[in-house]
Design a protein around this motif. Structure first.
Motif, PDB file in Angstrom:
ATOM      1  N   GLU A 150       0.824  -1.210   0.000  1.00 37.58           N
ATOM      2  CA  GLU A 150       0.000   0.000   0.000  1.00 37.58           C
ATOM      3  C   GLU A 150       0.858   1.261   0.000  1.00 37.58           C
ATOM      4  N   GLU A 151       2.001   1.192   0.661  1.00 39.03           N
ATOM      5  CA  GLU A 151       2.868   2.378   0.769  1.00 39.03           C
ATOM      6  C   GLU A 151       3.597   2.672  -0.533  1.00 39.03           C
ATOM      7  N   THR A 152       4.043   1.632  -1.232  1.00 41.78           N
ATOM      8  CA  THR A 152       4.850   1.829  -2.438  1.00 41.78           C
ATOM      9  C   THR A 152       4.067   1.670  -3.731  1.00 41.78           C
ATOM     10  N   ARG A 153       2.871   1.033  -3.646  1.00 44.54           N
ATOM     11  CA  ARG A 153       2.038   0.727  -4.814  1.00 44.54           C
ATOM     12  C   ARG A 153       2.741  -0.238  -5.785  1.00 44.54           C
ATOM     13  N   ILE A 154       3.752  -0.958  -5.309  1.00 44.20           N
ATOM     14  CA  ILE A 154       4.370  -2.004  -6.118  1.00 44.20           C
ATOM     15  C   ILE A 154       3.445  -3.220  -6.093  1.00 44.20           C
ATOM     16  N   PRO A 155       3.188  -3.861  -7.219  1.00 45.25           N
ATOM     17  CA  PRO A 155       2.332  -5.046  -7.211  1.00 45.25           C
ATOM     18  C   PRO A 155       2.822  -6.072  -6.188  1.00 45.25           C
ATOM     19  N   LYS A 156       1.874  -6.677  -5.497  1.00 39.43           N
ATOM     20  CA  LYS A 156       2.239  -7.580  -4.393  1.00 39.43           C
ATOM     21  C   LYS A 156       3.158  -8.716  -4.842  1.00 39.43           C
ATOM     22  N   PRO A 157       2.914  -9.405  -5.971  1.00 37.63           N
ATOM     23  CA  PRO A 157       3.831 -10.480  -6.375  1.00 37.63           C
ATOM     24  C   PRO A 157       5.256  -9.978  -6.605  1.00 37.63           C
ATOM     25  N   THR A 158       5.374  -8.794  -7.224  1.00 37.29           N
ATOM     26  CA  THR A 158       6.697  -8.219  -7.474  1.00 37.29           C
ATOM     27  C   THR A 158       7.390  -7.870  -6.163  1.00 37.29           C
ATOM     28  N   LEU A 159       6.646  -7.231  -5.266  1.00 29.32           N
ATOM     29  CA  LEU A 159       7.221  -6.826  -3.982  1.00 29.32           C
ATOM     30  C   LEU A 159       7.616  -8.051  -3.162  1.00 29.32           C
ATOM     31  N   HIS A 160       6.778  -9.088  -3.188  1.00 31.12           N
ATOM     32  CA  HIS A 160       7.088 -10.313  -2.448  1.00 31.12           C
ATOM     33  C   HIS A 160       8.388 -10.924  -2.951  1.00 31.12           C
TER      34      HIS A 160
END
Length: 272
Positions: free
Chosen positions: A44-54
């Motif tokens: 939510e803070e970075t708006r990076i897609p969750k799969p990418t961030l994970h």
């Protein structure tokens, strides 16, 4: 340990021309946090897609730069990243200028002086200049002392909010090093309130018998500081009353160190 809900605001940008630089930019965001964080909160803070961030978090975790909480739901800075931060402070390009300030302070007060930073639940000595007096306590740069019974540590604690202190001290039991160590959280909180009012802290034989230390924060123009300067001596030469008379010299040294840190800070250039 639980994360604090992220307030809705503009997303934090995580930019980079290469995957490596994007990981580095993400580490910059993470390093600014003083608590564990969740994958959802960081998404939510970075708006990076969750799969990418994970995937990015997994890479950083496998490199030892991040670590997970016991239940696996939250992330925090890893040992390798904290060690990197300590080494940067210990070998900072401003070391020579800071060391000169400590030498001048030792010449003025006649006792050993040191520069410290908070590292996890401990205080690490970044630099130290010894007195010429034959009787002294020797603590070299890189030495670590407990946060709850050192003068610098209590100053750092006074800069935190109550919830931040609670999270830190939950993983750092108030161990009794001497008969004078504060081992109850209520006692420590009472002293911290006094430290906030007076702007300095004493370690009156709380860590080592026969040792007294007085410390004050090095001001930071950017906000919260992670540097303290302190004077340390055997109680046969430095009593609590005498330590108060050394405060003006200690505070002048803190201001000089603050100017060094400000001058060393990189200037931000506006994009064309």
């Amino acid at each position: 340990m639980q994360s604090v809900p992220t307030l809705k605001s503009d997303p934090v940008e995580v930019n980079g021309d290469t995957p490596t630089m994007r990981l580095f930019a993400l580490l910059e965001v993470i390093a600014s946090k003083d608590q564990f964080f969740s994958l959802q909160g960081l998404t939510e803070e970075t708006r990076i897609p969750k799969p990418t961030l994970h995937r990015m978090l997994q890479q950083l975790e496998s490199a030892g730069l991040l670590e997970r909480s016991v239940d696996g739901r939250f992330y925090g800075t890893g040992v390798r990243l904290r060690k990197l931060a300590e080494n940067l402070l210990l070998n900072d390009i401003s070391h020579g200028a800071r060391h000169a300030v400590l030498r001048h302070l030792v010449a003025e007060v006649g006792e050993s002086c040191n520069l410290t930073a908070l590292s996890g639940s401990e205080v690490v000595y970044l630099d130290r200049v010894e007195t010429a007096a034959p009787l002294r306590f020797y603590l070299h740069p890189g030495s670590r002392v407990p946060v709850h019974c050192s003068a610098s540590g209590k100053v750092f604690l006074s800069e935190m909010t109550p919830s931040q202190r609670q999270r830190l001290l939950a993983h750092a039991p108030l161990e009794a090093y001497t008969a004078k160590t504060l081992t109850h959280i209520d006692q420590l909180e009472q002293e911290i309130r006094q430290i906030k009012r007076q702007g300095f802290a004493l370690d009156n034989e709380e860590f080592l018998p026969g040792l007294l230390c007085v410390a004050t924060l090095v001001p930071s123009a950017s906000g919260r500081s992670n540097l303290c300067v302190a004077v340390q001596a055997p109680i046969m030469r430095l009593t609590a009353d005498k330590a108060l008379h050394l405060l003006p010299a200690l505070q002048r040294a803190a201001e000089a160190l603050s100017r060094i840190e400000t001058d060393a800070a990189p200037t931000t250039q506006a994009s064309a």
